[in-house]
Design a protein around this motif. Sequence first.
Motif, mmCIF file in Angstrom:
data_model
loop_
_atom_site.group_PDB
_atom_site.id
_atom_site.type_symbol
_atom_site.label_atom_id
_atom_site.label_comp_id
_atom_site.label_asym_id
_atom_site.label_seq_id
_atom_site.Cartn_x
_atom_site.Cartn_y
_atom_site.Cartn_z
ATOM 1 N N GLY A 1 23.361 5.495 30.416
ATOM 2 C CA GLY A 1 23.794 4.431 30.771
ATOM 3 C C GLY A 1 22.545 3.789 30.960
ATOM 4 N N LYS A 2 21.390 4.016 29.722
ATOM 5 C CA LYS A 2 20.441 3.180 29.745
ATOM 6 C C LYS A 2 20.570 2.097 28.840
ATOM 7 C CE LYS A 2 17.525 6.621 30.964
ATOM 8 N NZ LYS A 2 17.660 6.831 32.546
ATOM 9 N N LEU A 3 19.445 0.624 28.818
ATOM 10 C CA LEU A 3 20.044 -0.704 28.202
ATOM 11 C C LEU A 3 20.169 -0.178 26.395
ATOM 12 C CD1 LEU A 3 17.751 -3.002 30.969
ATOM 13 C CD2 LEU A 3 20.885 -2.327 30.912
ATOM 14 N N GLU B 1 23.042 2.957 42.052
ATOM 15 C CA GLU B 1 22.244 3.617 40.571
ATOM 16 C C GLU B 1 22.259 4.870 39.473
ATOM 17 O OE1 GLU B 1 19.633 4.489 43.418
ATOM 18 O OE2 GLU B 1 19.146 2.477 44.415
ATOM 19 N N VAL B 2 23.109 4.694 39.435
ATOM 20 C CA VAL B 2 24.523 5.314 38.217
ATOM 21 C C VAL B 2 23.388 5.187 36.507
ATOM 22 C CG1 VAL B 2 25.879 6.393 36.719
ATOM 23 C CG2 VAL B 2 26.060 6.273 38.952
ATOM 24 N N PHE B 3 23.301 3.727 36.759
ATOM 25 C CA PHE B 3 22.955 2.885 35.429
ATOM 26 C C PHE B 3 21.914 2.588 35.776
ATOM 27 C CE2 PHE B 3 26.959 2.128 35.499
ATOM 28 C CZ PHE B 3 27.737 3.304 34.580
ATOM 29 N N GLU B 4 20.860 2.160 33.749
ATOM 30 C CA GLU B 4 19.590 1.276 34.511
ATOM 31 C C GLU B 4 20.028 -0.419 34.145
ATOM 32 O OE1 GLU B 4 16.346 0.269 31.639
ATOM 33 O OE2 GLU B 4 17.370 1.101 31.050
ATOM 34 N N PRO B 5 19.861 -1.097 35.651
ATOM 35 C CA PRO B 5 20.302 -2.155 35.825
ATOM 36 C C PRO B 5 19.415 -3.460 34.786
ATOM 37 C CG PRO B 5 18.443 -1.416 37.414
ATOM 38 C CD PRO B 5 18.802 -0.772 36.703
ATOM 39 N N LEU B 6 20.372 -4.242 34.719
ATOM 40 C CA LEU B 6 20.497 -5.428 33.971
ATOM 41 C C LEU B 6 20.311 -6.971 34.663
ATOM 42 C CD1 LEU B 6 20.449 -7.019 31.006
ATOM 43 C CD2 LEU B 6 22.857 -7.698 32.263
#
Length: 190
Positions: free
Chosen positions: A29-31, A96-101
Amino acid sequence: SASYDSKRRLARQGGDIKISTPFWLTSSGKLIPDKANAVNDCINLYLKGQGSRSILIKLKGKHPDLADVHPTTLKRWFTNRALIGDWSNKGDVIKEVFEPLIDVDKFYELQDAVKSRYRRMSSPTTYITSGILICARCNKSYRYRTKKHKGNTIVYTNCSTYLQRGTCSNNKTFPYPVVLEVFNMVYEQA
């Protein structure tokens, strides 16, 4: 099923999960910086009024990862809540599970843009030469399209690769009556 239930439980508690993620995210889940920049550039151009196909043509030199992306994939990306870090799994949105783009405001601006450009397609028309006419340069089928002009409907055809991705150099347009006439001339012999 049980595995995803446990992943959903862990995600709600703020734990790290490993799942299949969109193009711009790692499995945790990180960019991915290069891919995230490519998607962000696509979003910015879309919000400025560019169409999906022209965005991909414009950015394929700057972002090689976009070379094989189909225009409809962009629209799927644009409506994916993972852009703001949310995980939609079976209709259950976990925040808020992933890093937002992008931020939430930009996401909803993007949703409005996608919705305002949506056009309901009419039911497909079958043409006698569908599937027979093949591009000599890329070996893909031709796509039939219609256009209204001065009260008349004109049917014409182009290479589908050229229309969708702009990667085929065959930009020739053929009116359907011409294609039909050639078909009728060679049909008996073939």
